[in-house]
Design a protein around this motif. Structure first.
Motif, PDB file in Angstrom:
ATOM      1  N   PHE A 154      35.120  47.430  41.040  1.00  0.00           N
ATOM      2  CA  PHE A 154      35.575  46.195  41.687  1.00  0.00           C
ATOM      3  C   PHE A 154      35.132  44.946  40.937  1.00  0.00           C
ATOM      4  O   PHE A 154      35.808  43.921  40.960  1.00  0.00           O
ATOM      5  CB  PHE A 154      35.164  46.153  43.159  1.00  0.00           C
ATOM      6  N   SER A 155      34.011  45.042  40.237  1.00  0.00           N
ATOM      7  CA  SER A 155      33.572  43.938  39.395  1.00  0.00           C
ATOM      8  C   SER A 155      34.566  43.730  38.248  1.00  0.00           C
ATOM      9  O   SER A 155      35.002  42.605  37.968  1.00  0.00           O
ATOM     10  CB  SER A 155      32.174  44.241  38.853  1.00  0.00           C
ATOM     11  N   ALA A 156      34.952  44.835  37.595  1.00  0.00           N
ATOM     12  CA  ALA A 156      35.921  44.768  36.492  1.00  0.00           C
ATOM     13  C   ALA A 156      37.299  44.350  37.010  1.00  0.00           C
ATOM     14  O   ALA A 156      37.981  43.508  36.406  1.00  0.00           O
ATOM     15  CB  ALA A 156      36.002  46.121  35.795  1.00  0.00           C
ATOM     16  N   PHE A 157      37.698  44.923  38.144  1.00  0.00           N
ATOM     17  CA  PHE A 157      38.992  44.607  38.745  1.00  0.00           C
ATOM     18  C   PHE A 157      39.070  43.117  39.119  1.00  0.00           C
ATOM     19  O   PHE A 157      40.069  42.457  38.855  1.00  0.00           O
ATOM     20  CB  PHE A 157      39.197  45.470  39.996  1.00  0.00           C
ATOM     21  N   GLY A 158      38.000  42.611  39.729  1.00  0.00           N
ATOM     22  CA  GLY A 158      37.963  41.196  40.126  1.00  0.00           C
ATOM     23  C   GLY A 158      38.103  40.275  38.932  1.00  0.00           C
ATOM     24  O   GLY A 158      38.819  39.265  38.982  1.00  0.00           O
ATOM     25  N   LEU A 159      37.436  40.619  37.833  1.00  0.00           N
ATOM     26  CA  LEU A 159      37.530  39.803  36.633  1.00  0.00           C
ATOM     27  C   LEU A 159      38.960  39.829  36.086  1.00  0.00           C
ATOM     28  O   LEU A 159      39.553  38.784  35.816  1.00  0.00           O
ATOM     29  CB  LEU A 159      36.548  40.332  35.575  1.00  0.00           C
ATOM     30  N   PHE A 160      39.507  41.027  35.949  1.00  0.00           N
ATOM     31  CA  PHE A 160      40.860  41.201  35.407  1.00  0.00           C
ATOM     32  C   PHE A 160      41.882  40.438  36.252  1.00  0.00           C
ATOM     33  O   PHE A 160      42.659  39.633  35.750  1.00  0.00           O
ATOM     34  CB  PHE A 160      41.196  42.692  35.394  1.00  0.00           C
ATOM     35  N   TYR A 189      42.873  38.353  25.228  1.00  0.00           N
ATOM     36  CA  TYR A 189      41.639  38.307  24.426  1.00  0.00           C
ATOM     37  C   TYR A 189      40.431  38.019  25.317  1.00  0.00           C
ATOM     38  O   TYR A 189      39.385  38.663  25.193  1.00  0.00           O
ATOM     39  CB  TYR A 189      41.755  37.236  23.327  1.00  0.00           C
ATOM     40  N   ASN A 190      40.568  37.041  26.212  1.00  0.00           N
ATOM     41  CA  ASN A 190      39.455  36.675  27.109  1.00  0.00           C
ATOM     42  C   ASN A 190      39.046  37.842  28.017  1.00  0.00           C
ATOM     43  O   ASN A 190      37.859  38.078  28.236  1.00  0.00           O
ATOM     44  CB  ASN A 190      39.832  35.465  27.971  1.00  0.00           C
ATOM     45  N   ILE A 191      40.045  38.558  28.544  1.00  0.00           N
ATOM     46  CA  ILE A 191      39.747  39.709  29.417  1.00  0.00           C
ATOM     47  C   ILE A 191      39.027  40.796  28.616  1.00  0.00           C
ATOM     48  O   ILE A 191      38.015  41.333  29.060  1.00  0.00           O
ATOM     49  CB  ILE A 191      41.039  40.256  30.073  1.00  0.00           C
TER      50      ILE A 191
END
Length: 199
Positions: A154-160, A189-191
């Motif tokens: 969820f941390s990765a998903f939230g960022l994406f 690139y940022n992701i």
């Protein structure tokens, strides 16, 4: 054409009409008669397909999740690096926001903003599972290849999704000075830079 096929096509046309109206007018301001009028059918006939506005709302989120999920599944099956997959996901998401903005608007402005409508039968992320499952696979494969840092999903998903949703929101508010598709390289690139493995 078989009766079942006809019913499926009619259900899809109702979903698409409701999707547009909910996204433009808002969920609470759109009525079943509004949707029926758009399709030139009676409200009574529409109820033969969907027993309530809430049931229709849930079917719409499953429908849009299925479309996004299928796009990401196709990307997941490509024999390319995780970095290139991120680029393709960003590209697809921005393309959908240009060609079918109501699909993204529905997720951001209806599904996330009216959670009370989706509490019964759409608990957690159940109604967006097609989309979520493919993103989970994407992250798992990215970690397994050593390209992405191992972290809470969820941390990765939230960022994406924060990057993607934020850009689509800015586009909708007409704040972006350029066409949204011109930001694909930078956002991808940022992701990738934010998710990549340090090793």
């Amino acid at each position: 054409m078989k009766k079942l096929e006809k019913k499926t096509l009619k259900s899809e046309s109702i979903i698409l009409a409701a999707l547009e109206l909910f996204s433009v007018k808002g969920f609470h301001r759109t009525t079943i008669p509004d949707i029926a009028d758009k399709l030139k059918m009676s409200a009574g006939n529409l109820y033969n397909y969907f027993a309530s506005k809430n049931i229709l709302a849930k079917e719409i989120i499953k429908y849009t999740s299925g479309i996004l999920g299928a796009e990401i599944e196709a990307i997941n099956q490509m024999d390319i690096s995780t970095q290139k997959k991120i680029h393709k996901i960003v590209e697809i998401y921005f393309k959908i926001s240009e060609k079918n903005p109501e699909q993204i608007d529905y997720f951001l402005r209806v599904y996330l903003a009216n959670r009370e409508v989706f509490h019964d039968g759409c608990e957690g992320m159940l109604c967006v599972s097609a989309f979520m499952t493919e993103l989970m696979i994407f992250f798992e494969e990215g970690v397994a290849s050593g390209e992405l840092r191992d972290q809470d999903f969820f941390s990765a998903f939230g960022l994406f999704m924060g990057y993607l949703g934020g850009m689509v929101f800015l586009k909708g508010e007409e704040v972006l000075p350029r066409d949204i598709e011109s930001y694909v390289d930078e956002i991808a690139y940022n992701i990738y830079a934010a998710l990549k493995s340090d090793g």
